[in-house]
Motif scaffolding. Sequence first.
Motif, short mmCIF file in Angstrom:
data_model
loop_
_atom_site.label_atom_id
_atom_site.label_comp_id
_atom_site.label_asym_id
_atom_site.label_seq_id
_atom_site.Cartn_x
_atom_site.Cartn_y
_atom_site.Cartn_z
N THR A 26 27.05 -30.57 -0.80
CA THR A 26 25.77 -30.94 -0.19
C THR A 26 25.91 -30.99 1.32
OG1 THR A 26 26.27 -33.30 -0.26
CG2 THR A 26 25.12 -32.38 -2.17
N PHE A 37 25.17 -33.37 4.41
CA PHE A 37 24.95 -34.79 4.64
C PHE A 37 24.63 -35.01 6.12
CE2 PHE A 37 26.28 -39.14 5.51
CZ PHE A 37 25.81 -39.83 4.39
N LYS A 81 27.37 -23.85 2.39
CA LYS A 81 26.95 -24.81 1.36
C LYS A 81 26.87 -24.09 0.00
CE LYS A 81 22.99 -27.45 -0.16
NZ LYS A 81 21.58 -27.72 0.07
N THR A 86 31.33 -28.85 1.36
CA THR A 86 30.61 -30.07 1.69
C THR A 86 30.47 -30.13 3.22
OG1 THR A 86 31.70 -31.07 -0.19
CG2 THR A 86 30.63 -32.56 1.36
N GLU A 130 15.79 -32.11 8.36
CA GLU A 130 14.88 -31.85 7.24
C GLU A 130 15.16 -30.50 6.60
OE1 GLU A 130 10.80 -32.50 8.44
OE2 GLU A 130 11.37 -34.46 9.24
N CYS A 145 19.53 -30.92 5.37
CA CYS A 145 20.27 -32.01 4.74
C CYS A 145 19.72 -32.39 3.37
CB CYS A 145 20.26 -33.24 5.63
SG CYS A 145 21.15 -32.99 7.15
N ASP A 146 20.64 -32.69 2.48
CA ASP A 146 20.25 -33.23 1.18
C ASP A 146 20.18 -34.75 1.27
OD1 ASP A 146 20.45 -30.71 -0.42
OD2 ASP A 146 22.48 -30.79 0.43
N ASN A 147 21.24 -35.32 1.89
CA ASN A 147 21.31 -36.78 2.03
C ASN A 147 21.53 -37.12 3.50
OD1 ASN A 147 21.55 -37.53 -0.94
ND2 ASN A 147 23.20 -36.04 -0.66
N LYS A 153 18.64 -39.78 -0.25
CA LYS A 153 18.14 -38.41 -0.20
C LYS A 153 17.04 -38.31 0.85
CE LYS A 153 19.03 -36.31 -4.63
NZ LYS A 153 19.79 -37.36 -5.37
N VAL A 154 17.02 -37.20 1.55
CA VAL A 154 16.07 -37.05 2.65
C VAL A 154 14.64 -37.24 2.16
CG1 VAL A 154 15.11 -35.41 4.30
CG2 VAL A 154 17.58 -35.59 4.02
#
Lengths: 299, 436
Positions: free
Chosen positions: A29, A31, A177, A182, A194, A197-199, A213-214
């Motif tokens: 992911t 981050f 990714k 990671t 936005e 990112c996932d988190n 999570k975003v």
Amino acid sequence: MYLQTTNVTKQYANHLALNKVSIEVPKGTVFGLLGPNGAGKTTLIRIITRITAPDSGEVFIDGRPSKSDDVFNIGYLPEERGLYKKMKVGEQAMYLAQLRGLSKAEAQRELMIWFRRFDIASWYNRKVEELSKGMQQKVQFISTVIHNPDLLIFDEPFSGFDPVNAEMIKNEMLRLKAEGKTIILSTHNMESVEALCDNIALIHRSQVVLQGKVFDIRREHRTNIFRFRLRNNDFLFEHPSFTLVSKEPYHEFTDIRIRKQPEVATNELAKLIFDNFDVVAYDEEIPTMNDVFIETVKQ
Amino acid sequence: MNTLSLVIQREYFTRVRKRSFIIMTLLMPLLMVALSFVPLWLSTLNDGAVKNIAVIDNTGMYAPLLKSTDQYQFQIINDAQQNEYQSKIGKDIFAILQITDDLNRNSNAVTILSEKQTSQELRTMVENALSEKVMEQRLDDLSQQGNVNAAAISEVRSIIESGTKISVKTMKWGDDGKVSESSAEIATIIGMVFTILIYMFILMYGNMVMQAVLEEKKSRVVEVMVSSVKPVNLLIGKIAGIGLVGITQLVIWGVLTGVLFTALSVFIALPQQAPAVMSAEMSNFDMGGVMNAVLSVNWFEIIVYFLLFFVGGYILYASIFAMFASAVDSEEDTSQFMMPVTIIIMFAFFAGFYSVSNPDGPLAFWGSLIPFTSPIVMMVRLPFGIPLWEKLLSLVLLYGTFILISFFAAKIYRVGILMYGKKPSIKEMMKWIKYK
């Protein structure tokens, strides 16, 4: 690589740089590590990359405490970055690649691939000082990813790039990714957060003040404001559960924003408006990461 | 390949490949040789004008011995003419040479009076001619006394006549301290040369380490580096790489200077090739004696100790320079920290300088034991031969200190290279040592 920090604390002479920081970065992911200047992001990254040690707390990699060999599996692009000005680009890239654990032959092979991909093969024998800032950034980006690490940490990777090159870097990150790497992205550019990112974790005054999570975070910060674009100009509206926040003309239309009471269902508002006015478009106003950032930090 | 050796390689090769390094390394020996030979050579060139020397010889024994040359014309005059000639000094007459007494009994009875500074060449010429005569006189006296084997004296005479002056000197004055004195001079010269070398290299290469640390910090390369190299390896690599550059330069200088000097000495020492005046000049300069003395020095020991002290002193100071450089952001900020360090090095240099005249005195003794001055002061004392325990104690102290200092330097460096902004105080730097 699955990365975790637990209660990481770091004290410098006169200030606490990190106070019990725990983050979790799932494998594969992107981050986002966010926070105002001086919040402690760089210190956290330096602890993850084992440049400094935490006073207490631990860093776990794939569930086990991190060890010194792990640095070869991390690619770190620092925010403040430089190159040896007097060295040739190729020489410099070779040096950095070898420092990251590649053999000479491997380094040579990988470099050629990356130099072609970034279309900078012709710079190989130029001196670093002859390059523009953007060109240097490309070389630095390459040296960060050259050893094919599983964890990549980019601190302000887009600074110094024109929009075309910034897009290229963004695509490279998405490609990495997709390969299962990671990525930790530390940036003040909330649009890219936005987009990529996932988190995220937001660090403020040495502590994690927001994490998740975003999309969840943005939803959590919604203000119950709904936007309608109407064909009518003569908008008049009065209701106990709904308040008009703003009303602005937009070309031949009128844009209105209405806040509803949280306990009232969204449908009720929609029904009311759709029944009485000619609606062109409608959506819920979800705050951008920029809004979330400012709101959280200002509190 | 491990990161340390990569760092050393980079530090080494980027420097030895620099044009300035190559030029400096090749040119310096030429310059040194030129500096010592050109004045010698220039002194042999006469200015073309014939200089008249009036000779007043009250004894009448010596004046005929002075042979006029292309440059100097000797004119024998008597006492009565002295005033007349004295007024001509600086015009027709360059100088008046006055011999007032038998030089065999009173060796000070000779003076040269001139308006300008008398040339070394003239003095040497006169001295040689007179010394030769005095020696003759003494040998005559000796043989007339009859208590010496006549055969021995005639042998000495024949040796002198055959021109092997060099060996005669060694034989004749071998026991009365003359030779040992000339080797003390050689020891002084060797000591000074090595002291200056060590002083120069510590300052030069210590500064180079400082510049390198500052450059990495200022350009933020260090941020990129520390993600794959441990700061301590970066520091060791830098000090080692730059130290090796220094040793490379030293070796090249040593070899080149040696080769050039030998080549030139051989050329100059060949009498048939050297101009007549030059050989007169050189005869005063006891080449064979010097050579013997130079060869009698224990070069192997001196060079081994030189390298040991060089390495110890260099690492000690380089660590200190690196430590301070890591703590600041720019060259201007270094001066506050560098000043005291430079003063200590300067002090060591002067202590070394004054130890030459008394290599066993307390200044020399303590200077060569205290780690901050020992690499520089010890080099002065080494060629004079000092007890083994002093050398070992000095080395142990030096190496112990540099291990301790570089340990703290590494701790401070590690934190310093990543700190920007305010210049830290010594107190703050002390706190860094405790950082994890």
